[in-house]
Design a protein around this motif. Structure first.
Motif, PDB file in Angstrom:
ATOM      1  N   LEU A  47      -3.982  -2.836  -6.479  1.00 53.15           N
ATOM      2  CA  LEU A  47      -3.061  -1.710  -6.288  1.00 53.15           C
ATOM      3  C   LEU A  47      -2.319  -1.397  -7.587  1.00 53.15           C
ATOM      4  CD1 LEU A  47      -1.640  -2.407  -2.735  1.00 53.15           C
ATOM      5  CD2 LEU A  47      -2.787  -0.323  -3.484  1.00 53.15           C
ATOM      6  N   ASP A  55      -7.838   9.815 -10.091  1.00 50.62           N
ATOM      7  CA  ASP A  55      -8.282   8.629  -9.360  1.00 50.62           C
ATOM      8  C   ASP A  55      -9.757   8.761  -9.017  1.00 50.62           C
ATOM      9  OD1 ASP A  55      -8.242  10.425  -7.236  1.00 50.62           O
ATOM     10  OD2 ASP A  55      -7.783   8.831  -5.802  1.00 50.62           O
ATOM     11  N   ALA A  96       2.443   1.735  -3.346  1.00 48.48           N
ATOM     12  CA  ALA A  96       1.523   2.178  -4.388  1.00 48.48           C
ATOM     13  C   ALA A  96       1.045   3.597  -4.123  1.00 48.48           C
ATOM     14  CB  ALA A  96       0.334   1.229  -4.472  1.00 48.48           C
ATOM     15  N   PHE A  97       0.764   3.885  -2.863  1.00 48.66           N
ATOM     16  CA  PHE A  97       0.215   5.200  -2.536  1.00 48.66           C
ATOM     17  C   PHE A  97       1.219   6.309  -2.783  1.00 48.66           C
ATOM     18  CE2 PHE A  97      -3.652   4.321   0.365  1.00 48.66           C
ATOM     19  CZ  PHE A  97      -4.164   3.515  -0.619  1.00 48.66           C
ATOM     20  N   TYR A 108      -2.583   1.952  -9.819  1.00 47.47           N
ATOM     21  CA  TYR A 108      -1.380   2.686 -10.211  1.00 47.47           C
ATOM     22  C   TYR A 108      -1.364   2.908 -11.725  1.00 47.47           C
ATOM     23  CZ  TYR A 108       3.523   3.124 -11.605  1.00 47.47           C
ATOM     24  OH  TYR A 108       4.686   3.509 -12.207  1.00 47.47           O
ATOM     25  N   VAL A 140      -8.421   5.309  -4.443  1.00 44.58           N
ATOM     26  CA  VAL A 140      -7.528   4.944  -3.346  1.00 44.58           C
ATOM     27  C   VAL A 140      -8.334   4.493  -2.126  1.00 44.58           C
ATOM     28  CG1 VAL A 140      -5.615   5.779  -1.975  1.00 44.58           C
ATOM     29  CG2 VAL A 140      -5.987   6.705  -4.244  1.00 44.58           C
ATOM     30  N   LYS A 141      -9.400   5.211  -1.844  1.00 43.74           N
ATOM     31  CA  LYS A 141     -10.225   4.834  -0.703  1.00 43.74           C
ATOM     32  C   LYS A 141     -10.909   3.495  -0.941  1.00 43.74           C
ATOM     33  CE  LYS A 141     -11.197   9.423   1.093  1.00 43.74           C
ATOM     34  NZ  LYS A 141     -12.219  10.432   1.364  1.00 43.74           N
ATOM     35  N   SER A 175     -13.118   8.119  -4.778  1.00 42.04           N
ATOM     36  CA  SER A 175     -11.666   8.025  -4.907  1.00 42.04           C
ATOM     37  C   SER A 175     -11.235   6.557  -4.961  1.00 42.04           C
ATOM     38  CB  SER A 175     -11.013   8.720  -3.717  1.00 42.04           C
ATOM     39  OG  SER A 175      -9.712   8.221  -3.536  1.00 42.04           O
ATOM     40  N   HIS A 219       2.797   6.673  -5.347  1.00 39.08           N
ATOM     41  CA  HIS A 219       2.577   7.131  -6.724  1.00 39.08           C
ATOM     42  C   HIS A 219       1.177   7.661  -6.952  1.00 39.08           C
ATOM     43  CE1 HIS A 219       6.370   5.566  -8.199  1.00 39.08           C
ATOM     44  NE2 HIS A 219       6.150   4.499  -7.459  1.00 39.08           N
ATOM     45  N   LEU A 220       0.284   7.439  -5.956  1.00 38.87           N
ATOM     46  CA  LEU A 220      -1.113   7.821  -6.172  1.00 38.87           C
ATOM     47  C   LEU A 220      -1.383   9.160  -5.500  1.00 38.87           C
ATOM     48  CD1 LEU A 220      -2.840   4.362  -5.710  1.00 38.87           C
ATOM     49  CD2 LEU A 220      -2.660   5.691  -7.802  1.00 38.87           C
ATOM     50  N   PRO A 221      -2.426   9.867  -5.948  1.00 37.67           N
ATOM     51  CA  PRO A 221      -2.705  11.195  -5.391  1.00 37.67           C
ATOM     52  C   PRO A 221      -3.232  11.127  -3.969  1.00 37.67           C
ATOM     53  CG  PRO A 221      -4.460  10.516  -6.844  1.00 37.67           C
ATOM     54  CD  PRO A 221      -3.398   9.484  -6.969  1.00 37.67           C
ATOM     55  N   ASN A 222      -3.246  12.275  -3.333  1.00 38.70           N
ATOM     56  CA  ASN A 222      -3.796  12.381  -1.976  1.00 38.70           C
ATOM     57  C   ASN A 222      -5.277  12.062  -1.970  1.00 38.70           C
ATOM     58  OD1 ASN A 222      -1.740  13.063  -0.175  1.00 38.70           O
ATOM     59  ND2 ASN A 222      -1.608  15.099  -1.115  1.00 38.70           N
ATOM     60  N   PHE A 223      -5.754  11.723  -0.759  1.00 44.18           N
ATOM     61  CA  PHE A 223      -7.194  11.544  -0.616  1.00 44.18           C
ATOM     62  C   PHE A 223      -7.882  12.836  -0.989  1.00 44.18           C
ATOM     63  CE2 PHE A 223      -7.075   8.087   2.880  1.00 44.18           C
ATOM     64  CZ  PHE A 223      -6.795   7.150   1.908  1.00 44.18           C
ATOM     65  N   TYR A 268      -4.124   5.282 -12.843  1.00 44.60           N
ATOM     66  CA  TYR A 268      -3.816   6.676 -12.521  1.00 44.60           C
ATOM     67  C   TYR A 268      -2.780   7.232 -13.485  1.00 44.60           C
ATOM     68  CZ  TYR A 268      -2.281  10.792 -10.024  1.00 44.60           C
ATOM     69  OH  TYR A 268      -1.965  12.070  -9.704  1.00 44.60           O
ATOM     70  N   PHE A 301       0.828  -1.202   0.000  1.00 47.77           N
ATOM     71  CA  PHE A 301       0.000   0.000   0.000  1.00 47.77           C
ATOM     72  C   PHE A 301       0.861   1.250   0.000  1.00 47.77           C
ATOM     73  CE2 PHE A 301      -4.000  -2.218   1.005  1.00 47.77           C
ATOM     74  CZ  PHE A 301      -4.902  -1.387   0.388  1.00 47.77           C
TER      75      PHE A 301
END
Lengths: 780, 115
Positions: free
Chosen positions: B92, B105, A662-663, B96, B26-27, B24, A665-669, B99, A659
């Motif tokens: 994941l 996202d 991966a995070f 990635y 990610v969530k 989102s 590289h991923l955008p913020n919440f 995105y 996580f």
């Protein structure tokens, strides 16, 4: 041999494209060999029928369902089969002249012979389901042939309309067949025909009758389903000749004649079949008046002719059925001719407007001859075949009453008019509108003369010597339709009696109508003659599209969370319903025995999950998720599952690492949803969570089936030589499951690798760039 | 503990579903993780709890002494844990990749990327 006759057509259909590639424009002549041969074969069967030998054969298909490949060739079948194969041969020859080298004739012949074979299947089937299959195959080939010029939108629309009308009628008919099979206890036609009594007294008789009538009426273009047939004239003329005049549209007539023994005889039959037939006969002729296109004239007169055939079956007396068989053959001959001639005129003059055509007998003498013979037969001029058929039709109607004979006269009258308009006027009279011919009109090639000449010639020959048919085919067809031996004696001349006088009256009035045709046309143009369900068909089709669009937009909206909400709400509703019906009253006894550290772990799990949900920071959420996972692992540890705990600790650590990776590289919440929607989601989540809580309570107290755990416990050591029973289950008792699990992991790993390494966008960009560079290099 | 764990499971489900319904991506992945915990605990609890008695036959004995924990659900859960790890890893990587490709996202904006 009979099965070869049916199957060989399909064989030829699939060979046709190849044959056409080699034979080119001569292919029609070569391809016609099989239908000619079939016609001769069917003729050889006729003498045997007279002595009661009916060729039949049956192969097993599915015994439990009562399905057999059963074929039977009695007189009624052969009457239709002769039309199918005979006209099929002439149309095949005609088509190669008609299309020349302009069209993909391989495809055309494929579907033409596919149709021929299917139609032979319909008339020879002795099993209702088999008949249905062939029936729908004819609808299918009709669809392909109407839409043969697929680049034209009208042709496509007409093809779809014909398919929808006849296809859905066929489905309704299938329901009728199934009911009929259940009432009669068999799906074999020949066996069913002996059970007329038990069927007509059955409470479901009316349902069976109506369902089957809908099938027959849609196929044979009876009111109110007649509207598809004129539209089907979008097909190339050989197709209209063959399918939509001579054979396919008669399938409904065939079915009614075939089943009249078992379904007929009631007053409902008389009024439904006879009445609809009579209505169709008159309406078809009436609607023809406003036409100017030769093919549409013929289409409406075909509707009218189909109406008279159905009416004769409805009347159902011996004379009426005799008239039906004769009229069937006569109509096939003259209407086939007229369609073929129309095609030739269209081919040579590039128009089918009757007002623009005239005096063609000089340039097209052969077609003029065929056309004239056919038109005289259609008009019912004495000594022609059509006259013989009409005499019997009149006689049958005359016996029933004045009402019916007057209907028959009106129907015939309209057909006299159409016959002269289509068959005589373009050749022998000057055109109404002078059109400068675009090219010098000359006679069509031989391939397009032979059909009209043979069919037109037969219309005269059989009129002069009707007993050729009477002894053989008409007798045996009547024997089959009535279920008792019938001897038929036909004569060209019956002497002067009431019927003959009525015939003369009809002819005179019809010619009179023809004489004032230009005035009639002016009147008809003012009162536009349109009646039918065409509008309803269009509206319901539009409605279907609108509904489908609405449904797709509503259900397939593309929002992941609404899909999820749909699934979750459905699951919750079904589970809650199930729990409700279960009663839910008796919760099992649960101990309050609990240690404080257990409670602590439970609180930690809930709190950290809560944090994972609420956290604004990605790392915080991941960490909280990890803590929740460790909490769950601790529960496993405390309740006798060290293996689970170990796995969970390991996996959880790995997951957290993944996580975080991966995070990175991923955008913020981001908070994307407005407050109202968030509240809705909270509501759904709480309902689901609450339900799951109750569910676990209930599930803990239920053991529906005996568990198989003791087997593993007892046999782990003696059979598998392992002391850790969980491990033994995984690698031994359920080893294949574990193999599957490993495979899933491997595939997931490959997927991850591919996703990370795959650089589609970059590669194509590079490819383009290098291609450009190469091009530049070439320039330099 | 039978009185407490159902509430824990219910809360886990509630929060997992709330997270699954976010826009989102990610969530959503966090929600996926919570969901697998909830389901594993569900199987574990529903099959009955036994403290400390792991289903392992001691070296000194030929038979397992009752009472002991049920080994079958444990085997099932073990498989589930591993599979859900595979799913999480794949999801994941997919997130990635997605995105990187569409530069958002937000699931609502991804719905029309195929057009």
């Amino acid at each position: 041999m009979l099965i070869v006759a049916v199957i060989s057509g399909f064989g030829l259909a699939f060979l046709a494209p190849t044959i056409c590639r080699f034979a080119k424009q001569k292919s029609g002549w070569w391809l016609a060999i099989l239908p000619v041969f079939l016609t001769l074969y069917f003729l050889t069967l006729l003498p045997g029928l007279a002595s009661g030998q009916i060729p039949a054969l049956s192969y097993e298909w599915s015994k439990e369902l009562g399905l057999t490949f059963a074929f039977r060739a009695d007189g009624l079948s052969l009457a239709f089969a002769l039309l199918v194969s005979g006209i099929g041969a002439l149309v095949a020859i005609y088509a190669s002249g008609y299309f020349g080298n302009k069209a993909p004739i391989g495809r055309f012949y494929l579907w033409l012979f596919f149709f021929m074979a299917s139609m032979l299947g319909v008339v020879f089937s002795d099993n209702l389901i088999l008949l249905f299959v062939f029936w729908e195959l004819t609808s299918l080939s009709s669809f392909m042939l109407i839409g043969f010029e697929q680049e034209r939108e009208e042709a496509r629309a007409a093809a779809i309309q014909a398919l929808l009308v006849t296809g859905s009628g066929g489905l309704v008919m299938l329901a009728g067949f199934v009911l009929l099979g259940q009432i009669g206890g068999t799906l074999e036609l020949s066996a069913l025909l002996l059970k007329g009594e038990s069927v007509s007294t059955h409470p479901l008789y009316l349902a069976v009758l109506i369902l089957i009538l809908i099938g027959a009426f849609t196929k044979s273009a009876q009111v109110p389903f007649h509207f598809w047939l004129p539209n089907a004239m979008q097909a190339p003329t050989p197709v209209s000749t063959y399918l939509h005049a001579a054979t396919m549209v008669k399938a409904g007539v065939y079915l009614l004649a075939r089943l009249s023994l078992v379904l007929g005889g009631s007053s409902f039959w008389f009024w439904a079949v006879g009445g609809i037939g009579a209505l169709t006969m008159i309406l078809g002729g009436y609607l023809a008046f406003s036409q100017t296109d030769l093919k549409r004239y013929l289409a409406y007169s075909t509707i009218s002719a189909l109406g008279s055939l159905v009416m004769a079956i409805g009347i159902g007396s011996e004379t009426a059925l005799k008239a039906m068989v004769l009229f069937l053959l006569a109509h096939g001959l003259y209407k086939g001719t007229l369609f073929l001639v129309t095609g030739a005129i269209d081919h040579e003059c590039k128009t089918r407007d009757v007002r623009e055509l005239g005096g063609l007998w000089r340039s097209m003498p052969y077609n003029a001859a065929g056309s004239t013979l056919a038109a005289l037969s259609m008009a019912g001029v004495p000594l022609f075949f059509g006259f013989v058929a009409k005499e019997y039709l009149y006689e049958a109607a005359y016996k029933v009453g004045a009402f019916w004979i007057s209907l028959a006269i009106i129907g015939a009258l309209l057909n006299v008019f159409i016959a002269f308009r289509v068959g005589i006027e373009p050749f022998w009279l000057p055109s109404q509108i002078e059109v400068k011919p675009s090219k010098h009109v000359h006679e069509a090639p031989w391939s397009m003369r032979i059909g009209p000449l043979i069919l037109g010639g037969l219309s005269l020959l059989l009129g002069l010597f009707p007993q050729i048919l009477g002894r053989s085919i008409v007798s045996s067809a009547l024997t089959a339709a009535l279920g008792r031996p019938v001897e038929v004696k036909l004569a060209a001349w019956h002497g002067v009696n009431d019927i003959f006088l009525l015939s003369l009256l009809t002819l005179g009035l019809g010619v009179g109508l023809f004489a004032v045709r230009q005035d009639l046309q002016r009147i008809a143009e003012k009162v536009s003659l349109r009646w039918g369900l065409d509008g309803l068909y269009k509206r319901s089709l539009d409605f279907l599209f609108t509904l489908a669009g609405f449904q797709t937009r509503t259900l397939q909206h593309g929002y992941l969370r609404y899909y999820l909400i749909t699934i979750i709400v459905a699951v919750v509703a079904i589970t809650a319903g199930g729990l409700w019906r279960w009663g839910g009253g008796t919760l099992p006894y649960l101990s309050w025995d609990i240690y404080f550290y257990e409670l602590g772990i439970a609180v930690i799990i809930v709190l950290s999950a809560f944090m994972a949900t609420l956290s604004r920071s990605r790392l915080g959420a991941v960490a909280a998720l990890g803590v929740a996972g460790y909490g769950v692992a601790s529960i496993y540890l405390l309740f006798g599952a060290p293996d689970l705990a170990m796995t969970q600790f390991l996996i959880e650590s790995l997951t957290v690492v993944l996580f975080v990776l991966a995070f990175y590289h991923l955008p913020n919440f981001a908070q994307l949803t407005p407050k109202r929607e968030r509240l809705r989601d909270v509501f759904i989540a709480l309902i689901t969570g609450g339900l799951m809580t109750i569910f676990v309570f209930v599930a803990s107290g239920i053991q529906i089936h005996p568990t198989i755990s003791p087997f593993f416990v007892e046999n782990s050591l003696p059979l598998a030589h392992g002391r850790n029973i969980v491990n033994v289950i995984l690698v031994d008792f359920r080893g294949l499951d574990t193999l599957g699990e490993i495979t899933v992991l491997a595939i997931a790993g490959l997927g991850v690798f591919a996703l990370l390494k795959l650089r589609l966008d970059l590669r194509t960009a590079k490819g383009k760039k290098s291609a450009e560079e190469i091009a530049k290099g070439g320039d330099q | 503990m039978e009185m407490v764990l159902p509430f824990v499971i219910g809360s886990l489900y509630a929060m997992a579903i709330y997270m699954l319904l976010r826009r989102s991506l990610v969530k959503l992945l966090i929600g996926l993780g919570l969901l697998s915990h909830a389901s594993n605990l569900l199987i574990f609890t529903a099959s009955g709890l036994t403290r400390f008695k792991a289903p392992v036959i001691p070296m000194t004995a030929e038979q397992l002494q009752s009472p002991h924990a049920d080994p079958l659900p444990q085997a099932l859960i073990l498989t589930a844990i591993v599979i859900s790890f595979g799913v999480t890893a794949f999801a994941l990587a997919l997130a990635y990749r997605a995105y990187r490709s569409v530069n958002t996202d937000d699931l609502d904006q991804m719905k029309s990327t195929d057009a």
